[in-house]
Design an enzyme around this catalytic site. Structure first.
Site, mmCIF file in Angstrom:
data_model
loop_
_atom_site.group_PDB
_atom_site.id
_atom_site.type_symbol
_atom_site.label_atom_id
_atom_site.label_comp_id
_atom_site.label_asym_id
_atom_site.label_seq_id
_atom_site.Cartn_x
_atom_site.Cartn_y
_atom_site.Cartn_z
ATOM 1 N N GLU A 66 0.785 1.420 -1.271
ATOM 2 C CA GLU A 66 1.162 0.380 -2.229
ATOM 3 C C GLU A 66 -0.016 0.094 -3.169
ATOM 4 O O GLU A 66 -1.173 0.107 -2.763
ATOM 5 C CB GLU A 66 1.529 -0.899 -1.479
ATOM 6 C CG GLU A 66 1.974 -2.027 -2.393
ATOM 7 C CD GLU A 66 2.274 -3.328 -1.649
ATOM 8 O OE1 GLU A 66 3.020 -4.153 -2.188
ATOM 9 O OE2 GLU A 66 1.759 -3.508 -0.515
ATOM 10 N N LYS A 120 10.033 -3.255 -5.459
ATOM 11 C CA LYS A 120 9.915 -4.035 -4.228
ATOM 12 C C LYS A 120 10.845 -5.249 -4.276
ATOM 13 O O LYS A 120 10.785 -6.063 -5.208
ATOM 14 C CB LYS A 120 8.462 -4.484 -4.066
ATOM 15 C CG LYS A 120 8.144 -5.201 -2.760
ATOM 16 C CD LYS A 120 6.650 -5.515 -2.725
ATOM 17 C CE LYS A 120 6.231 -6.209 -1.439
ATOM 18 N NZ LYS A 120 4.773 -6.481 -1.446
ATOM 19 N N CYS A 159 5.972 -2.259 1.743
ATOM 20 C CA CYS A 159 5.181 -3.279 2.443
ATOM 21 C C CYS A 159 6.018 -4.404 3.051
ATOM 22 O O CYS A 159 6.688 -4.207 4.051
ATOM 23 C CB CYS A 159 4.101 -3.817 1.505
ATOM 24 S SG CYS A 159 2.711 -4.630 2.355
#
Length: 275
Positions: free
Chosen positions: A40, A113, A154
């Site tokens: 990330e 995300k 994440c």
């Protein structure tokens, strides 16, 4: 099939990070890897938002991204850039975006995300990702030589509904590039990633940031590859570097034959609330 994971301690300069990634992509291709995976925010880690904003542009204006596209085409390798901050056309906020590049230099998929890291940790760390970023709207699956790949980033890993959607889509691989904090990494990283692999009967590939960064933050590291049985095939520890794993893709069929979670899955209605 061989894959390469790049564990990084990314800095505040996208071009320095891109140069590091280009070198790793070249080494991965020379070692016979079909695909390279970065963490990330591989191209930029900087919590000074005023300074960072100077480097955040649209995809078409990102010189660093174009250098990775060129590297993928030059070395004929699939590249998962991990993620990078992107200025969306017409958007007031940024996107934390994964980009998958095919060996011909085309962008095969994009994923923004979905779940934003807004937390107050007992360690005293406070993070408000939503103050600068807007979350993505949908999961993304992309066909690759490794099989169908479901994309996540994440903090997404804490939300099982996302991975249930991927499991129902029949994904073979789940990617989770990350920049985990040390306290949350020590508590939850290995457990959550093994759970995501087991419940989906899929490989999980999670390249991670590590160490003390130029902006002062510290990340957990421990880039992992987990097989569909929950076995950890790779743990890169706490130092930056490039590592390889040879995936036995037949493991997916063997695990799903033993424990057919996809066949046994039920549609779950809203709970009955007993009075």
């Amino acid at each position: 099939m061989r894959i390469a994971l790049h564990q990084m301690t990314s800095c505040v300069d996208p071009m320095r990070n891109a140069s590091d990634m280009e070198d790793a992509i070249a080494k991965a291709a020379e070692s016979g890897a079909f695909m390279y995976f970065a963490p990330e925010m591989a191209l930029l880690v900087d919590r000074d938002r005023a300074r960072a904003r100077k480097h955040i542009v649209t995809e078409s204006h990102s010189v660093a991204l174009q250098s990775l596209i060129s590297a993928a085409a030059r070395h004929r390798i699939w590249v998962h850039i991990g993620s990078m901050p992107i200025l969306d056309e017409g958007a007031e906020k940024l996107a934390n975006r994964s980009i998958i590049i095919s060996p011909d230099g085309a962008i095969a998929a994009r994923y923004d995300k979905m779940h934003l890291f807004d937390v107050d940790l007992a360690s005293g760390e406070t993070w408000r990702e939503s103050s600068a970023y807007i979350g993505g709207e949908q999961p993304v699956v992309v066909p690759t030589p490794l099989g169908l790949m479901g994309l996540a980033i994440c903090y997404d890993m804490r939300f099982p509904d996302l991975f249930s959607a991927y499991a129902k889509s029949g994904v073979d691989i789940i990617t989770l590039p990350s920049a985990f904090t040390v306290p949350t990494g020590e508590a939850h990283w290995h457990t959550l990633l093994r759970a995501r692999a087991i419940e989906s009967a899929a490989f999980v590939i999670a390249a991670a940031q590590c160490g003390v960064h130029e902006d002062g933050r510290q990340t957990y590291g421990h880039s992992l590859v987990v097989d569909p049985w929950g076995t950890i095939l790779l743990d890169m520890g706490s130092l930056p570097g490039l590592a390889y794993v040879d995936l036995d893709l037949d493991t997916i069929k063997r695990v799903r034959t033993q424990i057919p979670v996809h066949v046994n899955r039920r549609n779950i209605p809203s709970p009955f609330i007993a009075e």
